[in-house]
Design an enzyme around this catalytic site. Structure first.
Site, PDB file in Angstrom:
ATOM      1  N   CYS A  88      -2.184  -3.304   7.533  1.00 54.08           N
ATOM      2  CA  CYS A  88      -2.011  -4.084   6.386  1.00 54.08           C
ATOM      3  C   CYS A  88      -0.587  -4.681   6.242  1.00 54.08           C
ATOM      4  CB  CYS A  88      -2.164  -3.161   5.050  1.00 54.08           C
ATOM      5  SG  CYS A  88      -3.883  -2.748   5.017  1.00 54.08           S
ATOM      6  N   ASP A 145      -4.408  -0.561  -2.182  1.00 48.16           N
ATOM      7  CA  ASP A 145      -5.722  -0.472  -1.642  1.00 48.16           C
ATOM      8  C   ASP A 145      -6.596  -0.047  -2.514  1.00 48.16           C
ATOM      9  OD1 ASP A 145      -7.061  -1.453   0.749  1.00 48.16           O
ATOM     10  OD2 ASP A 145      -6.961   0.361   1.603  1.00 48.16           O
ATOM     11  N   HIS A 181     -10.704   6.492   1.457  1.00 47.18           N
ATOM     12  CA  HIS A 181      -9.448   6.791   1.149  1.00 47.18           C
ATOM     13  C   HIS A 181      -9.264   5.424  -0.118  1.00 47.18           C
ATOM     14  CE1 HIS A 181      -9.567   3.264   3.717  1.00 47.18           C
ATOM     15  NE2 HIS A 181      -8.736   2.655   3.294  1.00 47.18           N
ATOM     16  N   ASP A 215       0.714  -1.249   0.047  1.00 41.77           N
ATOM     17  CA  ASP A 215      -0.021   0.083   0.313  1.00 41.77           C
ATOM     18  C   ASP A 215       0.983   1.278  -0.009  1.00 41.77           C
ATOM     19  OD1 ASP A 215      -2.037  -1.951   0.087  1.00 41.77           O
ATOM     20  OD2 ASP A 215      -3.022  -1.197   1.945  1.00 41.77           O
ATOM     21  N   LYS A 271      -6.654  -4.762  -3.591  1.00 40.49           N
ATOM     22  CA  LYS A 271      -7.340  -5.458  -2.470  1.00 40.49           C
ATOM     23  C   LYS A 271      -8.441  -4.720  -1.894  1.00 40.49           C
ATOM     24  CE  LYS A 271      -3.617  -4.341   0.799  1.00 40.49           C
ATOM     25  NZ  LYS A 271      -4.496  -3.416   1.772  1.00 40.49           N
ATOM     26  N   HIS A 283     -17.494   2.416   0.191  1.00 41.35           N
ATOM     27  CA  HIS A 283     -16.793   1.029   1.073  1.00 41.35           C
ATOM     28  C   HIS A 283     -17.329   0.958   2.273  1.00 41.35           C
ATOM     29  CE1 HIS A 283     -13.335  -1.459   2.104  1.00 41.35           C
ATOM     30  NE2 HIS A 283     -14.056  -2.249   0.984  1.00 41.35           N
TER      31      HIS A 283
HETATM   32 ZN   LIG Z   1      -8.666   0.719   2.875  1.00 44.29          ZN
END
Ligand SMILES: [Zn+2]
Length: 209
Positions: free
Chosen positions: A161, A53, A87, A15, A112, A59
Protein backbone atom coordinates in the site's frame (compact mmCIF):
# COMPACT_ATOMS: atom_id res chain seq x y z
CA UNK A 1 18.51 17.99 4.72
CA UNK A 2 14.86 18.73 3.96
CA UNK A 3 12.95 21.41 5.84
CA UNK A 4 9.27 20.75 6.45
CA UNK A 5 7.13 23.48 4.92
CA UNK A 6 3.86 23.50 6.84
CA UNK A 7 1.96 24.95 3.90
CA UNK A 8 3.26 22.89 1.02
CA UNK A 9 4.18 19.57 2.66
CA UNK A 10 1.89 16.79 3.89
CA UNK A 11 2.47 13.50 5.67
CA UNK A 12 0.69 10.37 4.46
CA UNK A 13 0.50 7.59 7.05
CA UNK A 14 -0.51 4.38 5.33
CA UNK A 15 -2.52 1.66 7.10
CA UNK A 16 -1.01 1.91 10.56
CA UNK A 17 -3.69 -0.44 11.95
CA UNK A 18 -3.87 -3.18 14.54
CA UNK A 19 -4.25 -6.00 12.02
CA UNK A 20 -0.89 -5.08 10.47
CA UNK A 21 0.86 -4.90 13.83
CA UNK A 22 2.28 -7.91 15.72
CA UNK A 23 -0.63 -10.02 16.96
CA UNK A 24 -2.94 -8.81 14.16
CA UNK A 25 -4.52 -10.81 11.35
CA UNK A 26 -1.87 -9.84 8.80
CA UNK A 27 1.12 -8.82 10.90
CA UNK A 28 4.05 -7.02 9.30
CA UNK A 29 7.31 -7.83 11.03
CA UNK A 30 8.67 -5.16 13.37
CA UNK A 31 5.84 -2.80 12.44
CA UNK A 32 5.24 -1.76 16.04
CA UNK A 33 8.65 -0.07 15.98
CA UNK A 34 7.45 2.67 13.63
CA UNK A 35 4.31 3.77 15.49
CA UNK A 36 5.90 6.11 18.03
CA UNK A 37 8.30 7.84 15.60
CA UNK A 38 5.48 8.37 13.09
CA UNK A 39 3.27 9.81 15.84
CA UNK A 40 6.07 12.22 16.76
CA UNK A 41 6.65 13.21 13.16
CA UNK A 42 2.93 13.85 12.56
CA UNK A 43 2.99 16.69 15.09
CA UNK A 44 5.32 18.62 12.77
CA UNK A 45 2.97 18.71 9.77
CA UNK A 46 -0.11 20.91 9.23
CA UNK A 47 -1.65 18.34 6.88
CA UNK A 48 -1.60 14.70 7.93
CA UNK A 49 -3.62 12.03 6.15
CA UNK A 50 -3.95 8.55 7.66
CA UNK A 51 -5.33 5.79 5.49
CA UNK A 52 -7.34 2.96 6.95
CA UNK A 53 -7.82 -0.33 5.12
CA UNK A 54 -11.51 -0.94 5.82
CA UNK A 55 -13.17 -3.97 4.28
CA UNK A 56 -16.69 -5.37 4.46
CA UNK A 57 -16.95 -9.07 5.43
CA UNK A 58 -16.40 -11.34 2.43
CA UNK A 59 -14.15 -8.79 0.72
CA UNK A 60 -12.73 -9.73 -2.67
CA UNK A 61 -9.16 -9.73 -1.25
CA UNK A 62 -9.92 -12.36 1.41
CA UNK A 63 -8.69 -15.88 0.67
CA UNK A 64 -11.65 -17.24 2.66
CA UNK A 65 -14.01 -15.71 0.13
CA UNK A 66 -12.45 -17.85 -2.64
CA UNK A 67 -11.84 -20.96 -0.54
CA UNK A 68 -8.12 -20.48 -1.22
CA UNK A 69 -5.04 -19.91 0.88
CA UNK A 70 -3.51 -16.52 1.65
CA UNK A 71 -0.90 -15.34 -0.88
CA UNK A 72 -2.57 -17.25 -3.71
CA UNK A 73 -3.53 -15.08 -6.66
CA UNK A 74 -6.85 -14.90 -8.50
CA UNK A 75 -8.08 -12.72 -11.34
CA UNK A 76 -10.47 -9.90 -10.45
CA UNK A 77 -11.74 -7.47 -13.07
CA UNK A 78 -8.92 -8.55 -15.37
CA UNK A 79 -6.19 -7.88 -12.78
CA UNK A 80 -4.12 -10.17 -10.59
CA UNK A 81 -5.44 -10.05 -7.04
CA UNK A 82 -3.27 -11.44 -4.26
CA UNK A 83 -5.34 -13.02 -1.50
CA UNK A 84 -4.89 -12.28 2.18
CA UNK A 85 -6.23 -13.54 5.48
CA UNK A 86 -9.41 -11.73 6.53
CA UNK A 87 -8.10 -8.39 7.80
CA UNK A 88 -9.22 -4.87 8.67
CA UNK A 89 -12.89 -5.80 8.69
CA UNK A 90 -14.93 -2.63 9.16
CA UNK A 91 -15.82 -1.99 12.76
CA UNK A 92 -13.40 -4.53 14.29
CA UNK A 93 -10.45 -3.71 16.52
CA UNK A 94 -8.12 -4.99 13.79
CA UNK A 95 -9.29 -2.18 11.52
CA UNK A 96 -8.69 0.52 14.13
CA UNK A 97 -5.73 2.84 13.78
CA UNK A 98 -2.75 2.00 15.99
CA UNK A 99 -2.99 3.31 19.51
CA UNK A 100 -0.52 6.14 19.87
CA UNK A 101 -1.34 7.91 16.64
CA UNK A 102 -2.27 11.41 17.78
CA UNK A 103 -5.89 11.84 16.75
CA UNK A 104 -5.57 15.61 17.04
CA UNK A 105 -2.78 15.66 14.47
CA UNK A 106 -4.80 13.88 11.78
CA UNK A 107 -6.37 16.13 9.15
CA UNK A 108 -8.16 13.29 7.40
CA UNK A 109 -8.72 9.58 7.88
CA UNK A 110 -9.25 8.06 4.48
CA UNK A 111 -10.88 4.65 4.36
CA UNK A 112 -10.09 2.46 1.39
CA UNK A 113 -11.14 -0.96 0.15
CA UNK A 114 -14.65 -0.25 1.39
CA UNK A 115 -16.34 -1.75 -1.65
CA UNK A 116 -16.81 -5.51 -1.42
CA UNK A 117 -15.75 -6.25 -5.01
CA UNK A 118 -12.81 -3.85 -5.35
CA UNK A 119 -9.52 -3.80 -3.44
CA UNK A 120 -7.53 -0.62 -3.00
CA UNK A 121 -3.86 -0.58 -2.07
CA UNK A 122 -3.53 3.07 -3.05
CA UNK A 123 -4.78 6.08 -1.11
CA UNK A 124 -5.38 7.89 -4.39
CA UNK A 125 -7.08 5.43 -6.71
CA UNK A 126 -8.97 2.22 -6.06
CA UNK A 127 -8.04 -0.99 -7.80
CA UNK A 128 -9.68 -1.81 -11.11
CA UNK A 129 -13.45 -2.01 -10.67
CA UNK A 130 -16.08 -3.97 -12.59
CA UNK A 131 -16.22 -1.09 -15.10
CA UNK A 132 -12.52 -1.60 -15.89
CA UNK A 133 -11.51 1.76 -14.38
CA UNK A 134 -9.66 2.82 -11.24
CA UNK A 135 -11.86 5.28 -9.35
CA UNK A 136 -10.27 8.32 -7.72
CA UNK A 137 -10.59 8.62 -3.94
CA UNK A 138 -10.51 12.42 -4.22
CA UNK A 139 -7.35 12.67 -2.11
CA UNK A 140 -5.22 14.34 -4.80
CA UNK A 141 -7.83 17.07 -5.23
CA UNK A 142 -8.11 17.60 -1.47
CA UNK A 143 -4.35 17.96 -1.07
CA UNK A 144 -4.16 20.40 -3.97
CA UNK A 145 -6.96 22.49 -2.50
CA UNK A 146 -4.90 22.77 0.67
CA UNK A 147 -1.85 23.90 -1.30
CA UNK A 148 0.13 20.71 -0.81
CA UNK A 149 2.89 20.09 -3.35
CA UNK A 150 5.08 17.52 -1.62
CA UNK A 151 4.13 14.34 0.17
CA UNK A 152 6.13 12.34 2.70
CA UNK A 153 4.94 8.72 2.87
CA UNK A 154 5.34 6.21 5.69
CA UNK A 155 3.52 3.20 7.14
CA UNK A 156 2.50 -0.29 6.05
CA UNK A 157 3.23 -2.14 4.05
CA UNK A 158 6.07 -0.71 2.02
CA UNK A 159 5.81 -3.30 -0.76
CA UNK A 160 2.03 -2.98 -1.17
CA UNK A 161 0.00 0.00 0.00
CA UNK A 162 2.86 2.46 0.58
CA UNK A 163 4.33 1.69 -2.80
CA UNK A 164 0.97 2.00 -4.60
CA UNK A 165 0.09 5.24 -2.81
CA UNK A 166 3.48 6.85 -3.46
CA UNK A 167 3.39 5.87 -7.13
CA UNK A 168 -0.10 7.30 -7.62
CA UNK A 169 0.85 10.48 -5.74
CA UNK A 170 3.79 10.97 -8.09
CA UNK A 171 1.58 10.29 -11.10
CA UNK A 172 -0.90 12.87 -9.77
CA UNK A 173 1.88 15.46 -9.89
CA UNK A 174 3.12 15.59 -6.30
CA UNK A 175 6.77 15.42 -5.36
CA UNK A 176 6.99 12.28 -3.24
CA UNK A 177 9.49 11.07 -0.71
CA UNK A 178 9.12 7.66 0.96
CA UNK A 179 10.59 7.59 4.45
CA UNK A 180 12.17 4.13 4.40
CA UNK A 181 12.92 3.88 8.11
CA UNK A 182 9.26 4.60 8.91
CA UNK A 183 7.94 1.81 6.69
CA UNK A 184 7.96 -1.95 7.04
CA UNK A 185 7.46 -4.48 4.23
CA UNK A 186 5.49 -7.72 4.17
CA UNK A 187 8.42 -9.22 2.27
CA UNK A 188 11.56 -7.13 2.80
CA UNK A 189 13.09 -8.92 -0.18
CA UNK A 190 10.48 -7.51 -2.57
CA UNK A 191 11.76 -5.07 -5.13
CA UNK A 192 9.75 -1.89 -5.52
CA UNK A 193 9.53 -1.44 -9.29
CA UNK A 194 6.55 0.92 -9.19
CA UNK A 195 8.48 3.39 -7.02
CA UNK A 196 11.45 3.30 -9.34
CA UNK A 197 9.29 3.69 -12.44
CA UNK A 198 7.42 6.66 -10.95
CA UNK A 199 10.64 8.41 -9.90
CA UNK A 200 9.77 8.39 -6.21
CA UNK A 201 12.62 9.38 -3.90
CA UNK A 202 13.42 7.27 -0.88
CA UNK A 203 15.25 8.53 2.17
CA UNK A 204 15.50 8.14 5.91
CA UNK A 205 13.44 10.45 8.11
CA UNK A 206 16.77 11.74 9.43
CA UNK A 207 16.86 14.00 6.34
CA UNK A 208 14.05 16.04 7.93
CA UNK A 209 15.56 19.03 9.62
ZN1 LIG B 1 -6.83 -4.90 2.68
Amino acid sequence: METIDRTRDALLIVDLQHDFLPGGALPVEDSDAIVAPIAQLAERFATVVATQDFHPPGHVSFASRWDKRPLEVVEVNGEQQRLWPDHCVAGTRGAALACGLPDGALTLILRKGTRREVDSYSAFREGVGPDGARASTGLAELLRERGVERLFCCGLALDYCVQASARDAAQAGFRVLVLDDLCRAIDPGNRLPALEAAGVRRASSTVLA
